[in-house]
Design a protein around this motif. Structure first.
Motif, PDB file in Angstrom:
ATOM      1  N   VAL A  18       8.108  39.839  25.541  1.00 42.09           N
ATOM      2  CA  VAL A  18       7.659  38.465  25.310  1.00 42.09           C
ATOM      3  C   VAL A  18       8.060  37.647  26.543  1.00 42.09           C
ATOM      4  CG1 VAL A  18       7.957  36.391  23.874  1.00 42.09           C
ATOM      5  CG2 VAL A  18       7.832  38.653  22.783  1.00 42.09           C
ATOM      6  N   LEU A  19       7.182  36.716  26.946  1.00 37.09           N
ATOM      7  CA  LEU A  19       7.489  35.840  28.084  1.00 37.09           C
ATOM      8  C   LEU A  19       7.704  34.429  27.565  1.00 37.09           C
ATOM      9  CD1 LEU A  19       4.663  36.963  30.594  1.00 37.09           C
ATOM     10  CD2 LEU A  19       6.885  38.032  30.150  1.00 37.09           C
ATOM     11  N   VAL A  20       8.571  33.679  28.249  1.00 28.12           N
ATOM     12  CA  VAL A  20       8.734  32.283  27.859  1.00 28.12           C
ATOM     13  C   VAL A  20       8.637  31.393  29.095  1.00 28.12           C
ATOM     14  CG1 VAL A  20      11.261  32.627  27.673  1.00 28.12           C
ATOM     15  CG2 VAL A  20      10.211  30.568  26.714  1.00 28.12           C
ATOM     16  N   ALA A  21       7.802  30.353  28.950  1.00 32.47           N
ATOM     17  CA  ALA A  21       7.449  29.495  30.087  1.00 32.47           C
ATOM     18  C   ALA A  21       8.471  28.370  30.271  1.00 32.47           C
ATOM     19  CB  ALA A  21       6.046  28.925  29.881  1.00 32.47           C
ATOM     20  N   GLY A  22       9.589  28.704  30.912  1.00 36.67           N
ATOM     21  CA  GLY A  22      10.668  27.741  31.101  1.00 36.67           C
ATOM     22  C   GLY A  22      10.478  26.818  32.301  1.00 36.67           C
ATOM     23  N   ASP A  23       9.445  27.052  33.105  1.00 37.95           N
ATOM     24  CA  ASP A  23       9.129  26.087  34.163  1.00 37.95           C
ATOM     25  C   ASP A  23       8.188  25.051  33.574  1.00 37.95           C
ATOM     26  OD1 ASP A  23       8.453  24.575  36.333  1.00 37.95           O
ATOM     27  OD2 ASP A  23       7.769  26.227  37.597  1.00 37.95           O
TER      28      ASP A  23
ATOM     29  N   ALA B 277       3.236  21.215  37.511  1.00 39.79           N
ATOM     30  CA  ALA B 277       1.893  21.270  36.945  1.00 39.79           C
ATOM     31  C   ALA B 277       1.318  22.662  37.182  1.00 39.79           C
ATOM     32  CB  ALA B 277       1.014  20.223  37.617  1.00 39.79           C
ATOM     33  N   GLY B 278       0.779  23.235  36.157  1.00 41.13           N
ATOM     34  CA  GLY B 278       0.126  24.535  36.329  1.00 41.13           C
ATOM     35  C   GLY B 278       1.027  25.742  36.135  1.00 41.13           C
ATOM     36  N   ALA B 279       2.336  25.497  36.089  1.00 38.11           N
ATOM     37  CA  ALA B 279       3.259  26.635  35.999  1.00 38.11           C
ATOM     38  C   ALA B 279       3.131  27.363  34.658  1.00 38.11           C
ATOM     39  CB  ALA B 279       4.693  26.166  36.193  1.00 38.11           C
ATOM     40  N   ILE B 280       2.932  26.579  33.599  1.00 32.57           N
ATOM     41  CA  ILE B 280       2.824  27.173  32.265  1.00 32.57           C
ATOM     42  C   ILE B 280       1.546  27.995  32.170  1.00 32.57           C
ATOM     43  CG2 ILE B 280       2.620  26.657  29.782  1.00 32.57           C
ATOM     44  CD1 ILE B 280       4.232  24.044  30.438  1.00 32.57           C
TER      45      ILE B 280
ATOM     46  N   GLN C 210      -0.078  29.336  34.606  1.00 30.74           N
ATOM     47  CA  GLN C 210       0.020  30.523  35.472  1.00 30.74           C
ATOM     48  C   GLN C 210       0.696  31.679  34.735  1.00 30.74           C
ATOM     49  OE1 GLN C 210       2.524  30.001  38.908  1.00 30.74           O
ATOM     50  NE2 GLN C 210       1.929  31.988  39.785  1.00 30.74           N
ATOM     51  N   LEU C 211       1.763  31.365  33.995  1.00 30.99           N
ATOM     52  CA  LEU C 211       2.447  32.417  33.242  1.00 30.99           C
ATOM     53  C   LEU C 211       1.548  32.919  32.108  1.00 30.99           C
ATOM     54  CD1 LEU C 211       5.264  33.877  33.226  1.00 30.99           C
ATOM     55  CD2 LEU C 211       5.802  32.449  31.260  1.00 30.99           C
ATOM     56  N   ASP C 212       0.828  31.979  31.512  1.00 26.46           N
ATOM     57  CA  ASP C 212      -0.092  32.317  30.435  1.00 26.46           C
ATOM     58  C   ASP C 212      -1.171  33.304  30.913  1.00 26.46           C
ATOM     59  OD1 ASP C 212      -0.365  31.919  27.775  1.00 26.46           O
ATOM     60  OD2 ASP C 212      -1.818  30.270  27.958  1.00 26.46           O
ATOM     61  N   VAL C 213      -1.687  33.051  32.106  1.00 24.41           N
ATOM     62  CA  VAL C 213      -2.701  33.946  32.678  1.00 24.41           C
ATOM     63  C   VAL C 213      -2.127  35.350  32.869  1.00 24.41           C
ATOM     64  CG1 VAL C 213      -4.079  34.394  34.765  1.00 24.41           C
ATOM     65  CG2 VAL C 213      -4.022  32.093  33.769  1.00 24.41           C
ATOM     66  N   TRP C 214      -0.891  35.409  33.370  1.00 23.50           N
ATOM     67  CA  TRP C 214      -0.233  36.710  33.523  1.00 23.50           C
ATOM     68  C   TRP C 214      -0.083  37.403  32.170  1.00 23.50           C
ATOM     69  CZ3 TRP C 214       0.487  40.071  37.189  1.00 23.50           C
ATOM     70  CH2 TRP C 214       0.520  39.661  38.524  1.00 23.50           C
TER      71      TRP C 214
ATOM     72  N   HIS D 152       5.705  25.446  25.701  1.00 21.06           N
ATOM     73  CA  HIS D 152       5.635  24.069  25.229  1.00 21.06           C
ATOM     74  C   HIS D 152       4.773  23.317  26.235  1.00 21.06           C
ATOM     75  CE1 HIS D 152       9.634  24.049  22.688  1.00 21.06           C
ATOM     76  NE2 HIS D 152       8.733  24.911  22.243  1.00 21.06           N
ATOM     77  N   SER D 153       4.656  22.001  26.026  1.00 16.54           N
ATOM     78  CA  SER D 153       3.812  21.260  26.958  1.00 16.54           C
ATOM     79  C   SER D 153       4.588  20.898  28.229  1.00 16.54           C
ATOM     80  CB  SER D 153       3.276  19.999  26.300  1.00 16.54           C
ATOM     81  OG  SER D 153       4.366  19.275  25.789  1.00 16.54           O
ATOM     82  N   GLU D 154       3.837  20.575  29.272  1.00 12.36           N
ATOM     83  CA  GLU D 154       4.426  20.212  30.555  1.00 12.36           C
ATOM     84  C   GLU D 154       5.378  19.025  30.381  1.00 12.36           C
ATOM     85  OE1 GLU D 154       1.443  19.899  33.719  1.00 12.36           O
ATOM     86  OE2 GLU D 154       2.764  18.445  34.678  1.00 12.36           O
ATOM     87  N   GLY D 155       6.496  19.056  31.062  1.00 12.29           N
ATOM     88  CA  GLY D 155       7.448  17.945  31.000  1.00 12.29           C
ATOM     89  C   GLY D 155       8.459  18.051  29.860  1.00 12.29           C
ATOM     90  N   SER D 156       8.305  19.060  29.006  1.00 16.01           N
ATOM     91  CA  SER D 156       9.245  19.172  27.886  1.00 16.01           C
ATOM     92  C   SER D 156      10.561  19.823  28.336  1.00 16.01           C
ATOM     93  CB  SER D 156       8.604  19.954  26.747  1.00 16.01           C
ATOM     94  OG  SER D 156       8.299  21.253  27.183  1.00 16.01           O
TER      95      SER D 156
END
Ligand code: GDP
Ligand code: MG
Length: 337
Positions: free
Chosen positions: A155-160, A164-167, A169-173, A184-188
């Protein structure tokens, strides 16, 4: 048996070993192009091994980013070896240099090959840290692919949550390699999404959770505070975790990578390095500098942009990549002395 012959044997033995050496060979082609032609030149210029020979050798190693202290140690060792074996002919030194490079990396340890601290029957949590652009997200994607191929549930977790776009980018991977991404959403708050990542990984019975983080170094104090907070949340949920804190460094940034490593080591307990973009530099000697000057093992190396271009660091395969032309063209009989 000569060291070249030993490497030649090892890396032609099985299909798997052959594949590994091919990857290192192509990933290190820039470094090899500059490094091994310089070594060949050196040997052609000096038939005799003398002080001037070693001065020039030092220069070549320093230019390859091996790091001054490491070069000094290496050259001292070489001088002793030359005395011990009574080597006069400089061409015999290529083999000794390659052997010493492995030794200087791996020390007395038998383990020339790095391993991840995977928990056999439990969730393993690996935290990826490093400044923007070094290759954290890409390396997570590649590693997720590798671990899934080995049958592990990842499982991956989008901690960046900052860039902008970092979440996405991980999602695409995640989609690309077929693993779930918790986001979560950007800025959280990054600690909050990492917390959710741990809960999700547990409820899915995952083997490995790979945590991405932000890397803005302009605000060093904030970044380090954020990482400490993320780490505290992980430790609270799983006391033995994080099982690895992997610092990602970009090999093309040379000595700058070393100073990043010092900064991060002060803030958090780095357990291993992922050294990316070795394919993009002619100064692959940075691997040795990192190992020797920081005393942190290089666990993975990035050898290209493809999903399969991440390799477990193997000191012998690395040296194979550096000397591949010489190793492959050396004829077996003359080596068999
Ligand atoms: N050539 C090469 N490019 C890489 C490697 N690893 C990452 N990259 C590239 O480096 C860039 C930044 O990577 P990214 O994962 O977004 O860095 P992050 O900001 O640390 O998450 C991307 O264009 C990647 O494709 C590597 O091993 N070799
Ligand atoms: Mg990223």
């Amino acid at each position: 048996m000569s060291f070249f012959k030993k490497l030649k044997d090892k890396f032609s033995k099985t299909e798997e070993n052959q594949e590994v050496s091919d990857k290192y060979k192509s990933g290190l082609s820039k470094t090899r192009g500059s490094f091994s032609s310089k070594i060949n030149n050196l040997v052609a210029r000096y038939r005799q091994v003398d002080e001037d020979f070693f001065d020039d050798l030092e220069e070549i190693l320093i230019q390859a980013d091996v790091g001054v202290n490491t070069v000094m140690d290496l050259v001292d060792e070489l001088k002793m070896e030359v005395k011990r074996q009574n080597i006069k002919d400089s061409s015999m030194l290529k083999d000794v240099i390659s052997e010493k490079l492995v030794e200087i990396y791996a020390g007395d340890e038998e383990t020339v090959k790095a391993e991840l601290n995977l928990q056999p029957n439990d969730l393993s949590i690996f935290l990826f840290v490093g400044v923007n652009g070094v290759g954290k997200t890409t390396s997570i994607g590649k590693l997720a692919h590798q671990l899934s191929e080995q049958g592990k549930k990842v499982v991956l977790v989008a901690g960046d949550t900052f860039r902008a776009g970092a979440i996405e980018q991980l999602d695409v991977w995640g989609q690309r390699v077929g693993v779930e991404v918790i986001k979560h959403s950007e800025g959280s708050d990054p600690a909050a999404v990492i917390y959710d990542g741990i809960q999700a990984a547990r409820s899915r019975n995952a083997d490995v959770l790979l945590c991405d983080t932000a890397g803005r170094l302009q605000n060093k104090v904030n970044l380090m505070n954020e990482l400490s907070k993320v780490k505290r949340v992980i430790e609270r949920e799983v006391p033995s975790a994080p099982h690895e804190v992997l610092l990602v460094l970009d090999a093309t940034t040379g000595q700058n990578a070393l100073s990043q490593a010092k900064t991060f080591s002060e803030a958090t307990n780095v357990t291993g390095i992922v050294l990316t973009k070795l394919d993009g530099t002619a100064k692959g000697g940075i691997v040795l500098a990192i190992r020797k000057e920081l005393n942190i093992p290089v666990k993975y190396v990035g050898l290209g942009e493809k999903v399969t271009d991440l390799e477990v660091f193997d000191a012998q395969a690395f040296v194979y990549g550096l000397f591949a032309d010489m190793i492959e063209s050396s004829d077996d009989e003359s080596l068999d002395s």
